[in-house]
Design an enzyme around this catalytic site. Structure first.
Site, PDB file in Angstrom:
ATOM      1  N   ALA A 221       0.859  -1.189   0.000  1.00 55.73           N
ATOM      2  CA  ALA A 221       0.000   0.000   0.000  1.00 55.73           C
ATOM      3  C   ALA A 221       0.889   1.232   0.000  1.00 55.73           C
ATOM      4  O   ALA A 221       1.793   1.358   0.835  1.00 55.73           O
ATOM      5  CB  ALA A 221      -0.914   0.006   1.218  1.00 55.73           C
ATOM      6  N   ASN A 222       0.660   2.130  -0.963  1.00 53.12           N
ATOM      7  CA  ASN A 222       1.464   3.338  -1.113  1.00 53.12           C
ATOM      8  C   ASN A 222       0.605   4.577  -0.912  1.00 53.12           C
ATOM      9  O   ASN A 222      -0.618   4.544  -1.108  1.00 53.12           O
ATOM     10  CB  ASN A 222       2.092   3.402  -2.512  1.00 53.12           C
ATOM     11  CG  ASN A 222       2.977   2.218  -2.819  1.00 53.12           C
ATOM     12  OD1 ASN A 222       3.542   1.604  -1.919  1.00 53.12           O
ATOM     13  ND2 ASN A 222       3.097   1.895  -4.091  1.00 53.12           N
TER      14      ASN A 222
ATOM     15  N   ARG B  55       2.549  12.618 -12.429  1.00 55.66           N
ATOM     16  CA  ARG B  55       3.306  11.402 -12.127  1.00 55.66           C
ATOM     17  C   ARG B  55       2.928  10.311 -13.133  1.00 55.66           C
ATOM     18  O   ARG B  55       1.771   9.967 -13.276  1.00 55.66           O
ATOM     19  CB  ARG B  55       3.011  10.927 -10.701  1.00 55.66           C
ATOM     20  CG  ARG B  55       3.387  11.944  -9.613  1.00 55.66           C
ATOM     21  CD  ARG B  55       3.014  11.398  -8.226  1.00 55.66           C
ATOM     22  NE  ARG B  55       3.248  12.352  -7.146  1.00 55.66           N
ATOM     23  CZ  ARG B  55       4.333  12.405  -6.407  1.00 55.66           C
ATOM     24  NH1 ARG B  55       5.323  11.555  -6.636  1.00 55.66           N
ATOM     25  NH2 ARG B  55       4.441  13.294  -5.438  1.00 55.66           N
TER      26      ARG B  55
ATOM     27  N   HIS C 185       3.512   5.230 -15.747  1.00 52.08           N
ATOM     28  CA  HIS C 185       4.335   4.166 -15.187  1.00 52.08           C
ATOM     29  C   HIS C 185       3.711   2.795 -15.449  1.00 52.08           C
ATOM     30  O   HIS C 185       2.485   2.662 -15.516  1.00 52.08           O
ATOM     31  CB  HIS C 185       4.504   4.368 -13.684  1.00 52.08           C
ATOM     32  CG  HIS C 185       5.190   5.655 -13.332  1.00 52.08           C
ATOM     33  ND1 HIS C 185       4.948   6.330 -12.151  1.00 52.08           N
ATOM     34  CD2 HIS C 185       6.104   6.402 -14.010  1.00 52.08           C
ATOM     35  CE1 HIS C 185       5.701   7.432 -12.113  1.00 52.08           C
ATOM     36  NE2 HIS C 185       6.403   7.487 -13.234  1.00 52.08           N
TER      37      HIS C 185
ATOM     38  N   LYS D 108      -3.147  -1.879  -9.743  1.00 55.23           N
ATOM     39  CA  LYS D 108      -3.289  -0.846  -8.722  1.00 55.23           C
ATOM     40  C   LYS D 108      -4.763  -0.491  -8.526  1.00 55.23           C
ATOM     41  O   LYS D 108      -5.528  -0.426  -9.493  1.00 55.23           O
ATOM     42  CB  LYS D 108      -2.530   0.421  -9.133  1.00 55.23           C
ATOM     43  CG  LYS D 108      -1.035   0.240  -9.307  1.00 55.23           C
ATOM     44  CD  LYS D 108      -0.386   1.506  -9.837  1.00 55.23           C
ATOM     45  CE  LYS D 108       1.100   1.316 -10.085  1.00 55.23           C
ATOM     46  NZ  LYS D 108       1.713   2.516 -10.695  1.00 55.23           N
TER      47      LYS D 108
ATOM     48  N   HIS E  23      -0.105   3.821 -16.016  1.00 56.92           N
ATOM     49  CA  HIS E  23      -0.854   4.640 -15.052  1.00 56.92           C
ATOM     50  C   HIS E  23      -0.170   5.969 -14.833  1.00 56.92           C
ATOM     51  O   HIS E  23       1.060   6.046 -14.749  1.00 56.92           O
ATOM     52  CB  HIS E  23      -0.956   3.891 -13.710  1.00 56.92           C
ATOM     53  CG  HIS E  23      -1.624   4.683 -12.635  1.00 56.92           C
ATOM     54  ND1 HIS E  23      -1.001   5.006 -11.441  1.00 56.92           N
ATOM     55  CD2 HIS E  23      -2.853   5.256 -12.581  1.00 56.92           C
ATOM     56  CE1 HIS E  23      -1.835   5.710 -10.696  1.00 56.92           C
ATOM     57  NE2 HIS E  23      -2.959   5.884 -11.362  1.00 56.92           N
TER      58      HIS E  23
ATOM     59  N   TYR F 237      -2.670   4.052  -2.943  1.00 59.42           N
ATOM     60  CA  TYR F 237      -2.643   2.977  -3.930  1.00 59.42           C
ATOM     61  C   TYR F 237      -2.564   1.641  -3.197  1.00 59.42           C
ATOM     62  O   TYR F 237      -1.690   1.454  -2.365  1.00 59.42           O
ATOM     63  CB  TYR F 237      -1.412   3.004  -4.810  1.00 59.42           C
ATOM     64  CG  TYR F 237      -0.804   4.291  -5.282  1.00 59.42           C
ATOM     65  CD1 TYR F 237      -0.594   4.493  -6.644  1.00 59.42           C
ATOM     66  CD2 TYR F 237      -0.375   5.272  -4.395  1.00 59.42           C
ATOM     67  CE1 TYR F 237       0.029   5.635  -7.107  1.00 59.42           C
ATOM     68  CE2 TYR F 237       0.238   6.432  -4.849  1.00 59.42           C
ATOM     69  CZ  TYR F 237       0.438   6.603  -6.208  1.00 59.42           C
ATOM     70  OH  TYR F 237       1.047   7.739  -6.659  1.00 59.42           O
TER      71      TYR F 237
ATOM     72  N   GLU G  85      10.358  -1.710 -13.212  1.00 58.55           N
ATOM     73  CA  GLU G  85       9.476  -0.545 -13.348  1.00 58.55           C
ATOM     74  C   GLU G  85       9.953   0.336 -14.496  1.00 58.55           C
ATOM     75  O   GLU G  85      11.153   0.600 -14.634  1.00 58.55           O
ATOM     76  CB  GLU G  85       9.464   0.263 -12.044  1.00 58.55           C
ATOM     77  CG  GLU G  85       9.119  -0.542 -10.802  1.00 58.55           C
ATOM     78  CD  GLU G  85       7.649  -0.864 -10.691  1.00 58.55           C
ATOM     79  OE1 GLU G  85       6.836  -0.137 -11.300  1.00 58.55           O
ATOM     80  OE2 GLU G  85       7.312  -1.846 -10.012  1.00 58.55           O
TER      81      GLU G  85
ATOM     82  N   ASP H  99      10.665  11.092 -15.456  1.00 57.10           N
ATOM     83  CA  ASP H  99       9.489  11.002 -16.317  1.00 57.10           C
ATOM     84  C   ASP H  99       9.666  11.822 -17.591  1.00 57.10           C
ATOM     85  O   ASP H  99       9.202  11.435 -18.667  1.00 57.10           O
ATOM     86  CB  ASP H  99       8.237  11.448 -15.563  1.00 57.10           C
ATOM     87  CG  ASP H  99       7.777  10.420 -14.538  1.00 57.10           C
ATOM     88  OD1 ASP H  99       8.235   9.264 -14.602  1.00 57.10           O
ATOM     89  OD2 ASP H  99       6.955  10.772 -13.664  1.00 57.10           O
TER      90      ASP H  99
END
Length: 205
Positions: A48-49, A59, A62, A72, A119, A132, A143, A175
């Protein structure tokens, strides 16, 4: 709880029922059986983020290698964000398509991002707090990212805050340096739709 599939197959918008009284509001923002019925398999919560972002923070986009990928389940606890899912599964009929859900403290919606999808989100207010639930833990070597401003994807990012103030985008150097969708595809970085489906079939069995 209402669950609606988005135009990116396997991605869902979740709208909870809110119960208001003089004390405030109560809602169930995640229900395992309801989500499992929609996606066809249980959601295996492994991490869990939480992120807190200034207005204009962008952001993403990803994604993680499949298998196992990283599904997610995302909601916004404070402020508001424009949350986007992108179909980056090579061979998918909707490859390159995207859809979006406004996550805020009014409707208190969530979005489900399936394995193999990209995402991203744009914070529309200072202090926008996103939670998340993730099906796998963070694995740096697996990633990856795609340029969130890639015109081939063509996400129509909001340009103002909810009160009409103009947004100035804040994007990390990582990014900004991410490849375009087609560059990522041509380099073999993107997941194959057939591999994603094989992995998901294994979750069902």
């Amino acid at each position: 709880m209402q669950i609606r599939e988005l135009s990116v197959p396997g991605a869902f918008e979740i709208t909870p029922v809110q119960h208001h009284d003089d004390r405030g509001v109560f809602l169930e923002w995640f229900k395992g059986p309801s989500l499992a019925e929609a996606i066809g398999h249980p959601f295996d919560l492994q991490q869990a983020n939480c992120s807190v972002s200034a207005a204009g923070s962008l952001r993403g986009i990803h994604f993680a290698d499949v298998p196992p990928g990283q599904a997610k389940y995302v909601t916004c606890l404070s402020g508001s964000v424009y949350d986007v899912v992108v179909d980056i599964r090579v061979g998918s009929p909707t490859f390159g398509a995207w859809d979006a859900v406004l996550l805020d403290t009014s409707d208190r919606r969530a979005i489900y991002i399936p394995e193999g999808a990209g995402h991203a989100f744009l914070a529309l207010e200072d202090g926008s707090t996103v939670a998340y639930l993730c099906s796998t833990g963070y694995a740096p070597g697996r990633e990856h990212g795609i340029d969130p401003l890639d015109p081939t994807v063509g996400v129509r990012w909001p340009t103002t805050t909810p009160d009409g103030t103009e947004l100035s985008l804040l994007i990390s150097e990582k990014d900004r340096a991410a490849p375009s969708l087609m560059q990522a595809r041509d380099s073999g970085l993107l997941p194959l739709a057939v591999d994603v489906q094989t992995y998901l079939d294994g979750l069902i069995n």
